[in-house]
Design a protein around this motif. Structure first.
Motif, PDB file in Angstrom:
ATOM      1  N   GLU A   1       0.945  -1.349   0.109  1.00 59.45           N
ATOM      2  CA  GLU A   1       0.067  -0.025   0.045  1.00 59.45           C
ATOM      3  C   GLU A   1       0.708   1.326  -0.079  1.00 59.45           C
ATOM      4  OE1 GLU A   1      -3.926  -1.258   2.634  1.00 59.45           O
ATOM      5  OE2 GLU A   1      -2.146  -0.673   3.545  1.00 59.45           O
ATOM      6  N   GLN A   2       1.775   1.304   0.769  1.00 59.24           N
ATOM      7  CA  GLN A   2       2.833   2.460   0.918  1.00 59.24           C
ATOM      8  C   GLN A   2       3.889   2.579   0.193  1.00 59.24           C
ATOM      9  OE1 GLN A   2       1.999   4.756   3.453  1.00 59.24           O
ATOM     10  NE2 GLN A   2       0.037   3.738   3.646  1.00 59.24           N
ATOM     11  N   SER A   3       4.210   1.647  -0.713  1.00 63.36           N
ATOM     12  CA  SER A   3       5.575   1.908  -1.545  1.00 63.36           C
ATOM     13  C   SER A   3       5.228   2.530  -3.079  1.00 63.36           C
ATOM     14  CB  SER A   3       6.126   0.386  -1.691  1.00 63.36           C
ATOM     15  OG  SER A   3       6.628   0.160  -0.319  1.00 63.36           O
ATOM     16  N   ASP A   4       6.274   3.280  -3.665  1.00 66.48           N
ATOM     17  CA  ASP A   4       6.166   3.706  -4.781  1.00 66.48           C
ATOM     18  C   ASP A   4       6.852   2.740  -5.942  1.00 66.48           C
ATOM     19  OD1 ASP A   4       5.534   6.618  -4.248  1.00 66.48           O
ATOM     20  OD2 ASP A   4       7.453   6.224  -2.969  1.00 66.48           O
ATOM     21  N   VAL A   5       7.777   1.797  -5.218  1.00 67.72           N
ATOM     22  CA  VAL A   5       8.276   0.912  -6.354  1.00 67.72           C
ATOM     23  C   VAL A   5       8.309  -0.229  -5.533  1.00 67.72           C
ATOM     24  CG1 VAL A   5      10.549   0.262  -7.310  1.00 67.72           C
ATOM     25  CG2 VAL A   5       9.861   2.641  -7.291  1.00 67.72           C
ATOM     26  N   VAL A   6       7.849  -1.493  -6.094  1.00 69.12           N
ATOM     27  CA  VAL A   6       7.501  -2.799  -5.417  1.00 69.12           C
ATOM     28  C   VAL A   6       8.506  -3.895  -6.214  1.00 69.12           C
ATOM     29  CG1 VAL A   6       5.897  -4.572  -4.885  1.00 69.12           C
ATOM     30  CG2 VAL A   6       5.519  -2.274  -4.250  1.00 69.12           C
ATOM     31  N   PHE A   7       9.081  -4.558  -5.466  1.00 63.29           N
ATOM     32  CA  PHE A   7      10.046  -5.935  -6.148  1.00 63.29           C
ATOM     33  C   PHE A   7       9.402  -7.122  -5.520  1.00 63.29           C
ATOM     34  CE2 PHE A   7      12.783  -2.829  -8.308  1.00 63.29           C
ATOM     35  CZ  PHE A   7      13.699  -3.760  -8.990  1.00 63.29           C
ATOM     36  N   LEU A   8       9.169  -8.029  -6.413  1.00 64.95           N
ATOM     37  CA  LEU A   8       8.824  -9.424  -5.818  1.00 64.95           C
ATOM     38  C   LEU A   8       9.385 -10.565  -6.883  1.00 64.95           C
ATOM     39  CD1 LEU A   8       5.339 -10.273  -6.826  1.00 64.95           C
ATOM     40  CD2 LEU A   8       6.183  -8.338  -7.409  1.00 64.95           C
ATOM     41  N   SER A   9       9.499 -11.882  -6.233  1.00 68.45           N
ATOM     42  CA  SER A   9       9.865 -12.951  -7.064  1.00 68.45           C
ATOM     43  C   SER A   9       8.801 -13.450  -7.766  1.00 68.45           C
ATOM     44  CB  SER A   9      10.542 -13.868  -6.176  1.00 68.45           C
ATOM     45  OG  SER A   9      10.757 -15.066  -6.634  1.00 68.45           O
ATOM     46  N   ASP A  10       9.117 -14.358  -8.985  1.00 70.96           N
ATOM     47  CA  ASP A  10       7.880 -15.101  -9.542  1.00 70.96           C
ATOM     48  C   ASP A  10       7.814 -16.554  -8.737  1.00 70.96           C
ATOM     49  OD1 ASP A  10      10.377 -16.571 -10.265  1.00 70.96           O
ATOM     50  OD2 ASP A  10       9.739 -16.480 -12.587  1.00 70.96           O
ATOM     51  N   GLU A  11       8.352 -16.812  -7.885  1.00 73.42           N
ATOM     52  CA  GLU A  11       8.298 -18.013  -7.277  1.00 73.42           C
ATOM     53  C   GLU A  11       6.846 -18.063  -6.657  1.00 73.42           C
ATOM     54  OE1 GLU A  11      11.590 -19.785  -5.016  1.00 73.42           O
ATOM     55  OE2 GLU A  11      12.469 -18.020  -5.256  1.00 73.42           O
ATOM     56  N   GLY A  12       6.123 -19.189  -6.982  1.00 70.17           N
ATOM     57  CA  GLY A  12       5.026 -19.582  -6.154  1.00 70.17           C
ATOM     58  C   GLY A  12       3.580 -18.777  -6.631  1.00 70.17           C
ATOM     59  N   LEU A  13       3.758 -17.931  -8.005  1.00 71.58           N
ATOM     60  CA  LEU A  13       2.669 -17.307  -8.384  1.00 71.58           C
ATOM     61  C   LEU A  13       1.446 -18.058  -8.845  1.00 71.58           C
ATOM     62  CD1 LEU A  13       4.272 -14.770 -10.870  1.00 71.58           C
ATOM     63  CD2 LEU A  13       3.828 -14.634  -8.558  1.00 71.58           C
ATOM     64  N   PRO A  14       0.216 -17.630  -8.484  1.00 71.52           N
ATOM     65  CA  PRO A  14      -0.916 -18.379  -8.696  1.00 71.52           C
ATOM     66  C   PRO A  14      -1.350 -18.207 -10.141  1.00 71.52           C
ATOM     67  CG  PRO A  14      -1.618 -16.348  -7.611  1.00 71.52           C
ATOM     68  CD  PRO A  14       0.093 -16.295  -7.557  1.00 71.52           C
ATOM     69  N   CYS A  15      -1.017 -17.331 -10.746  1.00 71.33           N
ATOM     70  CA  CYS A  15      -1.491 -17.243 -12.354  1.00 71.33           C
ATOM     71  C   CYS A  15      -0.257 -16.589 -13.051  1.00 71.33           C
ATOM     72  CB  CYS A  15      -2.672 -16.295 -12.394  1.00 71.33           C
ATOM     73  SG  CYS A  15      -2.077 -14.509 -11.678  1.00 71.33           S
ATOM     74  N   CYS A  16      -0.345 -16.421 -14.356  1.00 71.45           N
ATOM     75  CA  CYS A  16       0.704 -16.034 -15.108  1.00 71.45           C
ATOM     76  C   CYS A  16       1.247 -14.583 -14.754  1.00 71.45           C
ATOM     77  CB  CYS A  16       0.295 -15.910 -16.637  1.00 71.45           C
ATOM     78  SG  CYS A  16      -0.570 -14.346 -16.890  1.00 71.45           S
ATOM     79  N   PRO A  17       2.527 -14.388 -14.917  1.00 67.28           N
ATOM     80  CA  PRO A  17       3.300 -13.187 -14.268  1.00 67.28           C
ATOM     81  C   PRO A  17       2.519 -11.967 -14.807  1.00 67.28           C
ATOM     82  CG  PRO A  17       4.821 -14.792 -14.995  1.00 67.28           C
ATOM     83  CD  PRO A  17       3.369 -15.433 -15.507  1.00 67.28           C
ATOM     84  N   GLU A  18       2.236 -11.597 -15.849  1.00 66.11           N
ATOM     85  CA  GLU A  18       1.657 -10.524 -16.193  1.00 66.11           C
ATOM     86  C   GLU A  18       0.336 -10.210 -15.596  1.00 66.11           C
ATOM     87  OE1 GLU A  18       4.295 -11.692 -19.458  1.00 66.11           O
ATOM     88  OE2 GLU A  18       2.706 -12.623 -18.174  1.00 66.11           O
ATOM     89  N   ASP A  19      -0.605 -11.373 -15.414  1.00 68.99           N
ATOM     90  CA  ASP A  19      -1.740 -10.921 -14.675  1.00 68.99           C
ATOM     91  C   ASP A  19      -1.794 -10.746 -13.346  1.00 68.99           C
ATOM     92  OD1 ASP A  19      -3.178 -11.584 -17.038  1.00 68.99           O
ATOM     93  OD2 ASP A  19      -3.891 -13.713 -16.659  1.00 68.99           O
ATOM     94  N   PHE A  20      -0.551 -11.302 -12.571  1.00 69.59           N
ATOM     95  CA  PHE A  20      -0.411 -11.336 -11.082  1.00 69.59           C
ATOM     96  C   PHE A  20       0.026  -9.854 -10.946  1.00 69.59           C
ATOM     97  CE2 PHE A  20       1.940 -11.853  -7.112  1.00 69.59           C
ATOM     98  CZ  PHE A  20       0.696 -12.351  -6.208  1.00 69.59           C
ATOM     99  N   VAL A  21       0.790  -9.229 -11.828  1.00 69.13           N
ATOM    100  CA  VAL A  21       1.498  -7.925 -11.709  1.00 69.13           C
ATOM    101  C   VAL A  21       0.323  -6.838 -11.943  1.00 69.13           C
ATOM    102  CG1 VAL A  21       2.861  -6.230 -12.651  1.00 69.13           C
ATOM    103  CG2 VAL A  21       4.124  -8.509 -12.312  1.00 69.13           C
ATOM    104  N   ILE A  22      -0.524  -7.077 -12.929  1.00 68.10           N
ATOM    105  CA  ILE A  22      -1.577  -6.238 -13.280  1.00 68.10           C
ATOM    106  C   ILE A  22      -2.524  -6.103 -12.167  1.00 68.10           C
ATOM    107  CG2 ILE A  22      -3.770  -5.918 -14.457  1.00 68.10           C
ATOM    108  CD1 ILE A  22      -1.530  -4.706 -15.957  1.00 68.10           C
ATOM    109  N   SER A  23      -2.862  -7.464 -11.204  1.00 64.43           N
ATOM    110  CA  SER A  23      -3.749  -7.309 -10.118  1.00 64.43           C
ATOM    111  C   SER A  23      -2.925  -6.495  -9.068  1.00 64.43           C
ATOM    112  CB  SER A  23      -3.885  -8.719  -9.816  1.00 64.43           C
ATOM    113  OG  SER A  23      -2.779  -9.352  -9.129  1.00 64.43           O
ATOM    114  N   ILE A  24      -1.868  -6.503  -8.733  1.00 69.04           N
ATOM    115  CA  ILE A  24      -1.285  -5.932  -7.790  1.00 69.04           C
ATOM    116  C   ILE A  24      -1.457  -4.423  -7.947  1.00 69.04           C
ATOM    117  CG2 ILE A  24       1.218  -5.023  -6.726  1.00 69.04           C
ATOM    118  CD1 ILE A  24       2.117  -8.024  -7.171  1.00 69.04           C
ATOM    119  N   TYR A  25      -1.055  -3.802  -9.601  1.00 69.36           N
ATOM    120  CA  TYR A  25      -1.336  -2.285  -9.732  1.00 69.36           C
ATOM    121  C   TYR A  25      -2.685  -1.969  -9.622  1.00 69.36           C
ATOM    122  CZ  TYR A  25      -1.289   1.734 -12.426  1.00 69.36           C
ATOM    123  OH  TYR A  25      -1.474   2.845 -12.948  1.00 69.36           O
ATOM    124  N   ASN A  26      -3.663  -2.771 -10.139  1.00 67.94           N
ATOM    125  CA  ASN A  26      -4.955  -2.374 -10.061  1.00 67.94           C
ATOM    126  C   ASN A  26      -5.417  -2.186  -8.398  1.00 67.94           C
ATOM    127  OD1 ASN A  26      -5.447  -2.630 -12.753  1.00 67.94           O
ATOM    128  ND2 ASN A  26      -6.096  -4.489 -12.653  1.00 67.94           N
TER     129      ASN A  26
END
Length: 299
Positions: A176-201
């Protein structure tokens, strides 16, 4: 750049093994395959940024034991201030890293009782006001700092490492509070692009970077709402991949605060991380900005 870095500093033991899985035997003798040093996400980031030429303000909690003294002495040796390094744990946090020659690793991280502690925002307000950016690692003692990060008015960076649920109760405050967020692709529940978009939304971060190991890294620029993929590069033989994500994160922070576009920062960061893993130890293998630019130029 002057950067405040708040997070875990621990003692790390790296053990080179033949391969995974490890077969049981009561004792195994080796030569020059076990290394002991200081590490932890914050220490790795502090070291990397310092080598790149930034001025670092370290914030952490360590033990009152000899290991804690060892950490403070070494911070002073590399010219990092210890005024915000609080020695109040009975024992310093420790980790053991087993790694093979294929890049696989298994990490055991013992946090002692550090998750019950908290850094007072009041104690570091002056340093915050004098820095250009803040790296807030996702550890409990940063609770007060991260919850007030938006009010501070400085760029805030975090790495949540492994995330499988964007509503994760522990990491939600950091997202919630960070301008720039890093994370790993380990254990993603869906494809990388969809997961990243869900975080952004959900959180509207300015930049989200998903590390994908030997493949490279995926970046989403929230200002343009565009994806960029940067392939991994080869700079020297791989020795130990532990700390690769911290190196990628650190170099990105360095160039981002210098004003480069996000995808340009990531392009440089993959070289920095690639070179780093040519040495064993989370806080080793870093190069200066001049050396990094030379490596990129000669690639």
């Amino acid at each position: 750049m002057k950067i405040l870095v708040s997070g875990l500093i621990n003692i790390e033991t790296n053990i080179a093994i033949g391969n995974f899985p490890i077969h049981y035997c009561p004792i195994e003798y080796s030569f020059n395959k076990v290394n002991f040093d200081i590490s932890g996400v914050a220490y790795n980031v502090m070291n990397a940024l310092s080598v790149l030429g930034d001025e670092i303000i370290p914030v952490s909690i360590i033990g009152k034991d000899p290991f804690g003294n060892f950490i403070k002495e070494n911070l002073e040796k590399i010219c990092l201030s210890t005024k915000n390094i609080v020695q109040e744990l009975d024992a310093t946090c420790t980790s053991v890293v087993m790694f093979d020659d294929q890049g696989k690793r298994k990490v055991y991280c013992d946090l002692k009782n550090i998750q019950e502690r908290c850094i007072s925002l009041k104690n570091i307000e002056h340093d915050i006001s004098n820095c250009d950016g803040i790296v807030i690692c996702n550890i409990n003692f940063n609770d007060e700092l991260i919850k007030n990060a938006k009010k501070i008015g400085k760029p805030v960076f975090t790495d949540v490492h492994i995330l499988t649920d964007i509503h994760d109760s522990y990491n939600k405050r950091f997202l919630e509070q960070s301008d720039v967020v890093f994370l790993s692709d380990e254990g993603l529940p869906c494809c990388p692009e969809d997961f990243v978009i869900s975080i952004y939304n959900e959180y509207k971060n300015n930049v989200i970077v998903l590390g994908q190991g030997e493949k490279g890294a995926l970046l989403f620029d929230g200002t343009t709402e565009q994806f960029y993929f940067v392939k991994s590069v080869y700079t020297r033989p791989v020795v130990n991949t532990v700390g690769a994500g911290d190196a990628l994160f650190s170099s990105f922070v360095h160039y981002y605060l210098k004003g480069l576009k996000p995808h340009q920062c990531l392009e440089k960061a993959v070289y920095f991380a690639s070179y780093k893993i040519g040495e064993s130890g989370g806080a080793k293998g870093f190069v200066s900005e001049n050396k990094l630019e030379e490596i990129i130029k000669n690639a």
